[in-house]
Design an enzyme around this catalytic site. Structure first.
Site, PDB file in Angstrom:
ATOM      1  N   ASN A   1      44.565  54.418  13.771  1.00  0.00           N
ATOM      2  CA  ASN A   1      43.154  54.373  13.386  1.00  0.00           C
ATOM      3  C   ASN A   1      42.275  54.427  14.637  1.00  0.00           C
ATOM      4  OD1 ASN A   1      40.825  51.869  12.496  1.00  0.00           O
ATOM      5  ND2 ASN A   1      40.827  53.900  11.615  1.00  0.00           N
ATOM      6  N   GLY A   2      41.191  55.160  14.493  1.00  0.00           N
ATOM      7  CA  GLY A   2      40.210  55.276  15.561  1.00  0.00           C
ATOM      8  C   GLY A   2      40.017  56.718  15.961  1.00  0.00           C
TER       9      GLY A   2
ATOM     10  N   CYS B   1      37.914  42.746  12.676  1.00  0.00           N
ATOM     11  CA  CYS B   1      36.450  42.758  12.622  1.00  0.00           C
ATOM     12  C   CYS B   1      35.856  42.110  13.884  1.00  0.00           C
ATOM     13  CB  CYS B   1      35.968  42.018  11.373  1.00  0.00           C
ATOM     14  SG  CYS B   1      34.173  42.083  11.232  1.00  0.00           S
TER      15      CYS B   1
HETATM   16  C1  LIG Z   1      30.259  50.242   8.631  1.00  0.00           C
HETATM   17  C2  LIG Z   1      31.639  49.822   8.950  1.00  0.00           C
HETATM   18  C3  LIG Z   1      32.223  48.782   8.246  1.00  0.00           C
HETATM   19  C4  LIG Z   1      33.526  48.382   8.538  1.00  0.00           C
HETATM   20  N1  LIG Z   1      34.106  47.392   7.795  1.00  0.00           N
HETATM   21  C5  LIG Z   1      35.409  47.063   7.994  1.00  0.00           C
HETATM   22  C6  LIG Z   1      36.068  46.144   7.146  1.00  0.00           C
HETATM   23  O1  LIG Z   1      35.509  45.597   6.184  1.00  0.00           O
HETATM   24  N2  LIG Z   1      37.386  45.863   7.413  1.00  0.00           N
HETATM   25  C7  LIG Z   1      38.054  46.458   8.462  1.00  0.00           C
HETATM   26  O2  LIG Z   1      39.246  46.177   8.659  1.00  0.00           O
HETATM   27  N3  LIG Z   1      37.460  47.360   9.246  1.00  0.00           N
HETATM   28  C8  LIG Z   1      36.164  47.687   9.027  1.00  0.00           C
HETATM   29  N4  LIG Z   1      35.586  48.661   9.787  1.00  0.00           N
HETATM   30  C9  LIG Z   1      36.395  49.361  10.798  1.00  0.00           C
HETATM   31  C10 LIG Z   1      37.008  50.640  10.220  1.00  0.00           C
HETATM   32  O3  LIG Z   1      37.904  50.360   9.167  1.00  0.00           O
HETATM   33  C11 LIG Z   1      37.770  51.412  11.298  1.00  0.00           C
HETATM   34  O4  LIG Z   1      38.792  50.575  11.790  1.00  0.00           O
HETATM   35  C12 LIG Z   1      36.879  51.826  12.466  1.00  0.00           C
HETATM   36  O5  LIG Z   1      35.668  52.383  12.006  1.00  0.00           O
HETATM   37  C13 LIG Z   1      37.610  52.818  13.372  1.00  0.00           C
HETATM   38  O6  LIG Z   1      38.032  53.942  12.652  1.00  0.00           O
HETATM   39  P1  LIG Z   1      37.197  55.320  12.664  1.00  0.00           P
HETATM   40  O7  LIG Z   1      37.083  55.768  14.095  1.00  0.00           O
HETATM   41  O8  LIG Z   1      37.992  56.231  11.792  1.00  0.00           O
HETATM   42  O9  LIG Z   1      35.841  54.984  12.103  1.00  0.00           O
HETATM   43  C14 LIG Z   1      34.266  49.044   9.545  1.00  0.00           C
HETATM   44  C15 LIG Z   1      33.675  50.100  10.235  1.00  0.00           C
HETATM   45  C16 LIG Z   1      32.394  50.490   9.957  1.00  0.00           C
HETATM   46  C17 LIG Z   1      31.793  51.642  10.725  1.00  0.00           C
END
Ligand SMILES: Cc1cc2nc3c(=O)[nH]c(=O)nc-3n(C[C@H](O)[C@H](O)[C@H](O)COP(=O)(O)O)c2cc1C
Length: 388
Positions: free
Chosen positions: A237-238, A125
């Site tokens: 992830n990402g 985070c």
């Molecule tokens: C609104 C929001 C809240 C998130 N909250 C968390 C969380 O509580 N814990 C965590 O490990 N990652 C959190 N993330 C990160 C996501 O789990 C993920 O790692 C990140 O969005 C990248 O993946 P993506 O490109 O598929 O979105 C959050 C992301 C977003 C957009």
């Protein structure tokens, strides 16, 4: 797709078997209603897979992060939110920790009270209020505390399960590449996590400074997969928004599985597409008409209302919480005015009435499927505690 490939894609994690899919935890989004909905859609759309009776579980659907301190301190409001639906056969809870003792106490309680079946640790985070107190991605920059926290969690789950190795909850770690380009430390974080007993690592292939901007660097995921022992699972992830992205990412990185975050906002059926692929080899894309999208959205709202009410809160609180989902569901459809009405609505009935004004025969805006949704803001300064 040959059957061997599909079989080899089934993973073993903590004595259970899974499809190689993860719902990446997102605060405010991946709470019980959303996870329940994702599983319902897998059951509705998958032709040969059933989340309730098939031995292989549909994937790892992780709850939004919860502070270890709040669990350990038995803060009832927080515990009331960290609930699981009847259709979740594997309950994944994510902890954010700043202190090894609180982490151990929380893990002990989760294990002994059977609050979850798996603990994921948040070391990614980038938000100021988390990192400035030494949590989330700040921990990668403090390897001693990182180690102490994971060690504490492992001890907590072992003690909570009376050292019965069959019952000990598996633990996993989710982290980023580093703080910024000058402090890249994901391999060190991984090494510590593995030494302390994490069986699964999820790498969000961005630095904390990047927040959600720029492109995820999948080459880091490949390096991680090539570096850590084979028996440790690596989830990518990402920027994995679609089934095509998932297939490409696994091919490029060798990751064992994919964790989808923003790509499932307003598109919870993406997990059905992935489950169908991993069980039949079929690369079908659902692309529901607006009518079906609205039905899914209203089901999501219904589940949100009952979950929020079960915590003793009002329908208004549920509607307010739900608002962030409206834009992603309607993205790309001709629905601008209705969307504005829905965002102002204070009851479920008002949202329902607004939905009735839509031209429900609209086709899915396929071109928008692979565009980023949710947060994608610019880079940000990362705040670390003094003398970190
Ligand atoms: C609104 C929001 C809240 C998130 N909250 C968390 C969380 O509580 N814990 C965590 O490990 N990652 C959190 N993330 C990160 C996501 O789990 C993920 O790692 C990140 O969005 C990248 O993946 P993506 O490109 O598929 O979105 C959050 C992301 C977003 C957009």
């Amino acid at each position: 797709m040959p059957v061997e490939l599909i079989e080899s894609r089934t993973l073993r994690f903590g004595h259970r078997h899974f499809l190689p899919i993860m719902l990446s935890p997102m605060a405010g989004i991946t709470s019980q209603p959303f996870r329940q909905l994702c599983l319902e859609l897998i059951d509705e759309y998958c032709t040969q897979y059933d989340t309730q009776s098939t031995e292989t579980l549909a994937g790892i659907f992780v709850d939004e992060m919860v502070a270890a301190r709040a669990i350990a301190g038995k803060i009832s409001k927080v515990r009331a939110k960290a609930t699981f639906a009847h259709n979740e056969r594997f309950r994944s809870l994510q902890l954010h920790c700043t202190d090894a003792l609180w982490a151990q106490t929380a893990a002990f309680q989760i294990a002994s009270e059977r609050l979850a079946d798996h603990i994921d640790l948040n070391f990614g985070c980038p938000v100021k209020k988390v990192t400035k107190n030494g949590g989330g991605s700040a921990l990668g920059a403090n390897p001693d505390l990182l180690r102490a926290i994971i060690h504490g969690v492992k001890r907590g789950v072992e003690e909570g399960c009376d050292n019965n190795s069959e019952a000990v909850l598996p633990i996993s770690a989710k982290f980023r590449i580093g703080i910024d380009d000058d402090d890249v430390h994901f391999l060190r974080t991984a090494e510590i996590a593995v030494e302390e007993g994490c069986e699964l690592l999820t790498l969000h292939a961005r630095t904390a400074q990047q927040f959600y901007s720029g492109k995820a660097d999948w080459s880091a995921i490949k390096l991680l997969r090539d570096t850590v022992p084979k028996e440790v699972l690596v989830f990518a992830n990402g920027d994995i928004l679609t089934l095509e992205d998932a297939i490409r990412c696994v091919r490029e990185t060798g990751a064992n599985g994919v964790a989808i975050g923003r790509g499932c906002m307003g598109r919870p059926w993406v997990f059905a597409e992935l489950s169908e692929y991993y069980t039949t080899g079929s690369t079908f894309a659902l692309r529901p008409k607006l009518k079906e999208v609205v039905e899914i959205m209203m089901r999501h709202l219904e589940l949100t209302v009952s979950w929020v009410k079960a915590q003793g809160n009002s329908e208004l609180a549920a509607v307010k919480l739900f608002r962030q989902n409206i834009g992603p569901y309607l993205k790309g459809f001709n629905a601008k005015e209705v969307k504005m009405q829905m965002l102002k609505a204070v009851t479920v009935l008002e949202i329902d009435q607004a939905a009735r004004q839509l031209d429900l025969e609209q086709d899915y805006p396929t071109a928008l499927e692979s565009l980023a949704r949710g947060r994608s803001r610019s880079q940000k300064k990362v705040f670390l505690p003094p003398k970190w």
